[in-house]
Design a protein around this motif. Structure first.
Motif, PDB file in Angstrom:
ATOM      1  N   SER A  24      79.879  66.118  48.544  1.00  0.00           N
ATOM      2  CA  SER A  24      78.518  65.751  48.951  1.00  0.00           C
ATOM      3  C   SER A  24      78.223  66.230  50.375  1.00  0.00           C
ATOM      4  O   SER A  24      77.130  66.731  50.659  1.00  0.00           O
ATOM      5  N   GLN A  25      79.193  66.110  51.266  1.00  0.00           N
ATOM      6  CA  GLN A  25      79.003  66.571  52.645  1.00  0.00           C
ATOM      7  C   GLN A  25      78.794  68.079  52.689  1.00  0.00           C
ATOM      8  O   GLN A  25      77.941  68.575  53.434  1.00  0.00           O
ATOM      9  N   ILE A  26      79.576  68.811  51.897  1.00  0.00           N
ATOM     10  CA  ILE A  26      79.426  70.266  51.856  1.00  0.00           C
ATOM     11  C   ILE A  26      78.068  70.639  51.285  1.00  0.00           C
ATOM     12  O   ILE A  26      77.361  71.502  51.826  1.00  0.00           O
ATOM     13  N   GLU A  27      77.680  69.985  50.192  1.00  0.00           N
ATOM     14  CA  GLU A  27      76.377  70.252  49.583  1.00  0.00           C
ATOM     15  C   GLU A  27      75.243  69.983  50.562  1.00  0.00           C
ATOM     16  O   GLU A  27      74.300  70.766  50.670  1.00  0.00           O
ATOM     17  N   ASP A  28      75.325  68.854  51.271  1.00  0.00           N
ATOM     18  CA  ASP A  28      74.289  68.501  52.255  1.00  0.00           C
ATOM     19  C   ASP A  28      74.215  69.540  53.375  1.00  0.00           C
ATOM     20  O   ASP A  28      73.123  69.922  53.806  1.00  0.00           O
ATOM     21  N   ALA A  29      75.375  69.993  53.833  1.00  0.00           N
ATOM     22  CA  ALA A  29      75.406  70.988  54.907  1.00  0.00           C
ATOM     23  C   ALA A  29      74.779  72.301  54.451  1.00  0.00           C
ATOM     24  O   ALA A  29      73.964  72.893  55.165  1.00  0.00           O
ATOM     25  N   VAL A  30      75.151  72.748  53.252  1.00  0.00           N
ATOM     26  CA  VAL A  30      74.598  74.006  52.739  1.00  0.00           C
ATOM     27  C   VAL A  30      73.092  73.872  52.521  1.00  0.00           C
ATOM     28  O   VAL A  30      72.316  74.764  52.901  1.00  0.00           O
ATOM     29  N   ARG A  31      72.659  72.756  51.946  1.00  0.00           N
ATOM     30  CA  ARG A  31      71.231  72.534  51.712  1.00  0.00           C
ATOM     31  C   ARG A  31      70.454  72.543  53.022  1.00  0.00           C
ATOM     32  O   ARG A  31      69.400  73.187  53.135  1.00  0.00           O
TER      33      ARG A  31
END
Length: 83
Positions: free
Chosen positions: A30-37
């Motif tokens: 989730s942290q990676i997804e949020d960062a990429v988004r």
């Protein structure tokens, strides 16, 4: 934006260490997804440059470290004196 770049660089480093990608639904993913988004939606040219430079820097640092370790190992195996 710096926190998002840090998250992505930490992920890149973990992948170079052979770590698995975080499991689906995990807080790590989730942290990676949020960062990429966030980067896709709001990054400036400066942010993108910093992400690119830090990513390449992480790879260069890893290769450099591996070369130094390999050189030391070869010297040890040959019985050379290590400084």
């Amino acid at each position: 934006m710096e926190n998002h770049i840090d998250t992505i660089i930490a992920f890149v480093n973990s992948q170079m260490d052979g770590e698995p990608v975080p499991c689906g639904g995990s807080s790590g993913l989730s942290q990676i997804e949020d960062a990429v988004r966030a980067i896709q939606n709001t990054a400036t040219d400066y942010d993108m440059s910093m992400l690119g430079l830090r990513t390449v820097g992480a790879v260069v640092a890893r290769v450099h470290s591996n070369l130094i370790a390999e050189t030391a190992l070869r010297a040890f195996l040959r019985g050379d004196e290590i400084e």
